[in-house]
Design a protein around this motif. Sequence first.
Motif, mmCIF file in Angstrom:
data_model
loop_
_atom_site.group_PDB
_atom_site.id
_atom_site.type_symbol
_atom_site.label_atom_id
_atom_site.label_comp_id
_atom_site.label_asym_id
_atom_site.label_seq_id
_atom_site.Cartn_x
_atom_site.Cartn_y
_atom_site.Cartn_z
ATOM 1 N N ASP A 137 159.524 74.933 62.479
ATOM 2 C CA ASP A 137 159.281 75.303 60.821
ATOM 3 C C ASP A 137 159.382 76.735 60.376
ATOM 4 O OD1 ASP A 137 159.110 72.298 60.531
ATOM 5 O OD2 ASP A 137 156.911 72.351 60.291
ATOM 6 N N ALA A 138 158.534 77.389 61.292
ATOM 7 C CA ALA A 138 158.759 78.794 61.056
ATOM 8 C C ALA A 138 160.113 79.575 61.212
ATOM 9 C CB ALA A 138 157.693 79.657 61.937
ATOM 10 N N GLU A 139 160.888 78.821 62.314
ATOM 11 C CA GLU A 139 162.050 79.444 62.516
ATOM 12 C C GLU A 139 163.082 78.979 61.274
ATOM 13 O OE1 GLU A 139 163.682 78.088 65.973
ATOM 14 O OE2 GLU A 139 162.361 79.078 67.386
ATOM 15 N N VAL A 175 162.220 78.595 58.083
ATOM 16 C CA VAL A 175 161.580 79.603 56.927
ATOM 17 C C VAL A 175 162.418 80.819 56.984
ATOM 18 C CG1 VAL A 175 159.870 80.707 55.788
ATOM 19 C CG2 VAL A 175 159.805 78.174 56.487
ATOM 20 N N ASN A 176 162.433 81.361 58.344
ATOM 21 C CA ASN A 176 163.046 82.877 58.466
ATOM 22 C C ASN A 176 164.442 82.757 58.185
ATOM 23 O OD1 ASN A 176 160.425 83.729 58.613
ATOM 24 N ND2 ASN A 176 160.527 83.591 61.096
ATOM 25 N N GLU A 230 155.616 73.199 64.426
ATOM 26 C CA GLU A 230 155.263 74.661 63.725
ATOM 27 C C GLU A 230 156.197 75.862 63.932
ATOM 28 O OE1 GLU A 230 151.276 75.557 64.420
ATOM 29 O OE2 GLU A 230 150.576 73.647 63.128
ATOM 30 N N ALA A 231 156.581 75.562 65.365
ATOM 31 C CA ALA A 231 157.634 76.863 65.682
ATOM 32 C C ALA A 231 159.011 76.593 65.053
ATOM 33 C CB ALA A 231 157.580 77.053 67.267
#
Length: 95
Positions: free
Chosen positions: A47-49, A51-52, A44-45
């Motif tokens: 994936d969040a990176e 997206v950003n 998840e971490a």
Amino acid sequence: MPTPTSTPPGRNEPCHCGSGRKYKHCCLGKDEAEAAKARAAAREATDAEAVNEPAGDAAPAAARPPKHQTHQPWKAGTSRGFAPRTRSPRKVGGG
């Protein structure tokens, strides 16, 4: 109280919690669940990176061409409507 180790014991070795049972019957499931949670959190971490990040550097994914369609009904992908042949028994009689 046993000292915690960095690597878990082998499946058939005594458990690290001091219960005297084999590791596979005692704490293996709990340890695997904790590891799965850690992997999910890490995923998840990342994936969040992703997206950003700005999308200007990334190339768009190439679209695949459609599959070639054959006109051969005997090579159908599914067996829907297929009726198997009835076979006679190999041996007849009670001999």
